[in-house]
Design a protein around this motif. Sequence first.
Motif, PDB file in Angstrom:
ATOM      1  N   LEU A   1       1.152  -1.089  -0.037  1.00 22.35           N
ATOM      2  CA  LEU A   1       0.115   0.005  -0.066  1.00 22.35           C
ATOM      3  C   LEU A   1       0.931   1.200  -0.037  1.00 22.35           C
ATOM      4  CD1 LEU A   1      -2.905  -0.979   2.492  1.00 22.35           C
ATOM      5  CD2 LEU A   1      -3.041  -0.579   0.146  1.00 22.35           C
ATOM      6  N   ARG A   2       2.092   1.038   0.269  1.00 19.22           N
ATOM      7  CA  ARG A   2       3.028   2.244   0.275  1.00 19.22           C
ATOM      8  C   ARG A   2       3.778   2.534  -0.793  1.00 19.22           C
ATOM      9  NH1 ARG A   2       2.423   3.290   5.791  1.00 19.22           N
ATOM     10  NH2 ARG A   2       1.951   1.412   7.240  1.00 19.22           N
ATOM     11  N   SER A   3       3.583   1.590  -1.744  1.00 15.79           N
ATOM     12  CA  SER A   3       4.303   1.200  -2.981  1.00 15.79           C
ATOM     13  C   SER A   3       4.082   2.677  -3.781  1.00 15.79           C
ATOM     14  CB  SER A   3       4.020   0.214  -3.777  1.00 15.79           C
ATOM     15  OG  SER A   3       4.483   0.426  -5.163  1.00 15.79           O
ATOM     16  N   GLU A   4       5.147   3.150  -4.655  1.00 15.81           N
ATOM     17  CA  GLU A   4       4.828   4.256  -5.631  1.00 15.81           C
ATOM     18  C   GLU A   4       4.073   3.729  -6.869  1.00 15.81           C
ATOM     19  OE1 GLU A   4       5.668   7.561  -4.962  1.00 15.81           O
ATOM     20  OE2 GLU A   4       6.271   6.842  -3.057  1.00 15.81           O
ATOM     21  N   ASP A   5       4.128   2.622  -7.138  1.00 13.57           N
ATOM     22  CA  ASP A   5       3.286   1.918  -8.103  1.00 13.57           C
ATOM     23  C   ASP A   5       1.806   1.881  -7.983  1.00 13.57           C
ATOM     24  OD1 ASP A   5       2.298   0.361 -10.233  1.00 13.57           O
ATOM     25  OD2 ASP A   5       3.903  -1.148 -10.069  1.00 13.57           O
ATOM     26  N   VAL A   6       1.244   3.083  -8.603  1.00 14.40           N
ATOM     27  CA  VAL A   6      -0.103   3.187  -8.620  1.00 14.40           C
ATOM     28  C   VAL A   6      -1.056   1.989  -8.903  1.00 14.40           C
ATOM     29  CG1 VAL A   6      -2.052   4.501  -9.161  1.00 14.40           C
ATOM     30  CG2 VAL A   6      -0.031   5.675  -9.065  1.00 14.40           C
TER      31      VAL A   6
ATOM     32  N   GLU B   1      -4.457  -2.814  -7.031  1.00 16.69           N
ATOM     33  CA  GLU B   1      -4.715  -4.133  -7.006  1.00 16.69           C
ATOM     34  C   GLU B   1      -4.536  -4.758  -5.522  1.00 16.69           C
ATOM     35  OE1 GLU B   1      -1.239  -5.206  -9.545  1.00 16.69           O
ATOM     36  OE2 GLU B   1      -2.227  -4.553 -11.324  1.00 16.69           O
ATOM     37  N   VAL B   2      -3.802  -4.137  -4.850  1.00 17.55           N
ATOM     38  CA  VAL B   2      -3.618  -4.584  -3.309  1.00 17.55           C
ATOM     39  C   VAL B   2      -4.822  -3.983  -2.602  1.00 17.55           C
ATOM     40  CG1 VAL B   2      -2.472  -4.174  -1.016  1.00 17.55           C
ATOM     41  CG2 VAL B   2      -1.126  -4.867  -3.190  1.00 17.55           C
ATOM     42  N   ILE B   3      -5.544  -3.173  -2.853  1.00 16.33           N
ATOM     43  CA  ILE B   3      -6.671  -2.596  -2.268  1.00 16.33           C
ATOM     44  C   ILE B   3      -7.725  -3.467  -2.614  1.00 16.33           C
ATOM     45  CG2 ILE B   3      -8.660  -0.862  -2.467  1.00 16.33           C
ATOM     46  CD1 ILE B   3      -6.162   1.462  -2.424  1.00 16.33           C
ATOM     47  N   GLU B   4      -7.892  -4.022  -3.931  1.00 15.16           N
ATOM     48  CA  GLU B   4      -8.954  -4.945  -4.220  1.00 15.16           C
ATOM     49  C   GLU B   4      -8.645  -6.328  -3.662  1.00 15.16           C
ATOM     50  OE1 GLU B   4     -11.618  -4.358  -6.238  1.00 15.16           O
ATOM     51  OE2 GLU B   4     -11.076  -2.218  -5.872  1.00 15.16           O
ATOM     52  N   THR B   5      -7.510  -6.577  -3.452  1.00 12.15           N
ATOM     53  CA  THR B   5      -7.165  -7.946  -2.860  1.00 12.15           C
ATOM     54  C   THR B   5      -7.703  -7.812  -1.339  1.00 12.15           C
ATOM     55  OG1 THR B   5      -5.271  -8.263  -4.174  1.00 12.15           O
ATOM     56  CG2 THR B   5      -5.460  -9.459  -2.287  1.00 12.15           C
ATOM     57  N   PHE B   6      -7.362  -6.664  -0.752  1.00  9.29           N
ATOM     58  CA  PHE B   6      -7.932  -6.527   0.681  1.00  9.29           C
ATOM     59  C   PHE B   6      -9.398  -6.739   0.647  1.00  9.29           C
ATOM     60  CE2 PHE B   6      -3.801  -4.642   2.412  1.00  9.29           C
ATOM     61  CZ  PHE B   6      -3.849  -5.599   3.576  1.00  9.29           C
ATOM     62  N   LYS B   7     -10.131  -6.427  -0.356  1.00  4.89           N
ATOM     63  CA  LYS B   7     -11.592  -6.182  -0.217  1.00  4.89           C
ATOM     64  C   LYS B   7     -12.309  -7.638  -0.467  1.00  4.89           C
ATOM     65  CE  LYS B   7     -12.219  -1.669  -2.771  1.00  4.89           C
ATOM     66  NZ  LYS B   7     -12.805  -1.018  -3.783  1.00  4.89           N
TER      67      LYS B   7
ATOM     68  N   ASP C   1       0.909   8.175   7.338  1.00  5.68           N
ATOM     69  CA  ASP C   1       0.659   8.725   5.904  1.00  5.68           C
ATOM     70  C   ASP C   1      -0.859   8.873   5.647  1.00  5.68           C
ATOM     71  OD1 ASP C   1       0.314   8.629   3.108  1.00  5.68           O
ATOM     72  OD2 ASP C   1       2.015   7.193   2.685  1.00  5.68           O
ATOM     73  N   PRO C   2      -1.457   9.668   5.216  1.00  7.89           N
ATOM     74  CA  PRO C   2      -2.452  10.050   4.933  1.00  7.89           C
ATOM     75  C   PRO C   2      -3.099   9.244   3.806  1.00  7.89           C
ATOM     76  CG  PRO C   2      -1.260  12.136   4.548  1.00  7.89           C
ATOM     77  CD  PRO C   2      -0.452  11.125   5.115  1.00  7.89           C
ATOM     78  N   ASP C   3      -2.229   8.995   2.820  1.00  8.12           N
ATOM     79  CA  ASP C   3      -2.517   8.305   1.859  1.00  8.12           C
ATOM     80  C   ASP C   3      -3.176   6.747   2.176  1.00  8.12           C
ATOM     81  OD1 ASP C   3      -2.392  10.270  -0.091  1.00  8.12           O
ATOM     82  OD2 ASP C   3      -0.181   9.844  -0.749  1.00  8.12           O
ATOM     83  N   VAL C   4      -2.239   6.271   2.954  1.00  8.69           N
ATOM     84  CA  VAL C   4      -2.577   4.941   3.397  1.00  8.69           C
ATOM     85  C   VAL C   4      -3.888   4.746   4.126  1.00  8.69           C
ATOM     86  CG1 VAL C   4      -1.953   3.213   5.041  1.00  8.69           C
ATOM     87  CG2 VAL C   4      -0.140   4.176   3.572  1.00  8.69           C
ATOM     88  N   ARG C   5      -4.213   5.912   4.993  1.00  3.71           N
ATOM     89  CA  ARG C   5      -5.496   6.077   5.639  1.00  3.71           C
ATOM     90  C   ARG C   5      -6.684   5.959   4.816  1.00  3.71           C
ATOM     91  NH1 ARG C   5      -2.489  10.109   8.707  1.00  3.71           N
ATOM     92  NH2 ARG C   5      -3.980  11.667   7.993  1.00  3.71           N
ATOM     93  N   ILE C   6      -6.528   6.776   3.365  1.00  3.99           N
ATOM     94  CA  ILE C   6      -7.315   7.002   2.613  1.00  3.99           C
ATOM     95  C   ILE C   6      -7.876   5.736   2.114  1.00  3.99           C
ATOM     96  CG2 ILE C   6      -7.997   7.762   0.308  1.00  3.99           C
ATOM     97  CD1 ILE C   6      -6.659  10.402   1.109  1.00  3.99           C
ATOM     98  N   PHE C   7      -6.496   4.954   1.579  1.00  2.00           N
ATOM     99  CA  PHE C   7      -6.754   3.681   0.958  1.00  2.00           C
ATOM    100  C   PHE C   7      -7.425   2.509   1.871  1.00  2.00           C
ATOM    101  CE2 PHE C   7      -2.384   4.245  -0.769  1.00  2.00           C
ATOM    102  CZ  PHE C   7      -2.853   5.143  -2.026  1.00  2.00           C
TER     103      PHE C   7
END
Length: 206
Positions: free
Chosen positions: A90-95, A100-106, A124-130
Motif C-alpha cells: 500500500l506504500r508502493s509508488e506503483d499506483v 490491485e492490493v486494495i482490491e485484494t484486501f476487499k 501516511d494520509p494516503d494509507v488512511r485513505i486507502f
Amino acid sequence: MALVKRKETQPAEHGQPKQQSCEDLAAALEDAEAATRRHAARDIVPCPHAASKLVSRLNREQDAAVREAILNSLARLNDPSAIDGLVDCLRSEDVALRNEVIETFKHMNDEGVPVLRSLLADPDPDVRIFVVNIIDSERHPEAESWLIEVIERDAHVNVCATAVDLLCEVGTEAAIDPLVRLKERFRSEAYIQFAADLALKRIREV
C-alpha cells in the motif's frame, strides 16, 4: 532428420509436471517465462514461507497476469505474513499495484480486519485513505463506527472527505452529530460542507 521432443521445462497451459517440490516452485517464481511464474504463484500456496516468497516476487513483478496470480494466492493464504506484505505494498509508488492490493484486501476475510483498523492511525494520509476505501467494500459491522472515528479525529481533510463520501452510503443517525461537528471543524472547506450536507440529507430521509 528425426524430431527430438523438447523436455518440458515449464507448466503447460492445461497441465503441469506432477509433484513439483516447494524448492522448484520457489525457483519457478523467478523464471524468465511469465507463464511459469504464474503457475508457480498459484501452486506455491501450501508451501512453507509461501507468503514471504510471493510478496518478494510481487514487489518486482511487472507482468499483470502474474501479479494477479500472486495476489490471489496471498488472499487465499490470508495469514499474518501475507497481510503484512500487502500492507507494505500500500506504500508502493506503483499506483497500479496499490489499486490491485486494495482490491485484494476487499476480498479477504476477517483476518485482515485488526490490521486495517490499526492503519486508520497510520502517519501516511494516503494509507488512511486507502484503508477507508477498503472498509467501504467490506461493509464490516463496525464500518460506520470506524468512519465516524475518522471524521471525529483525523486532521487531514482528504481523509475526512473520503470517509464522508462513504457515510453517505452506510451512515445512520449515529453519524449525524459527528457530521455536524465535522462541518464546524472544516468550515472553510467547500467539499466537506457539500459532502457532509449530502450525507446528513440522506441519513435523515431514511
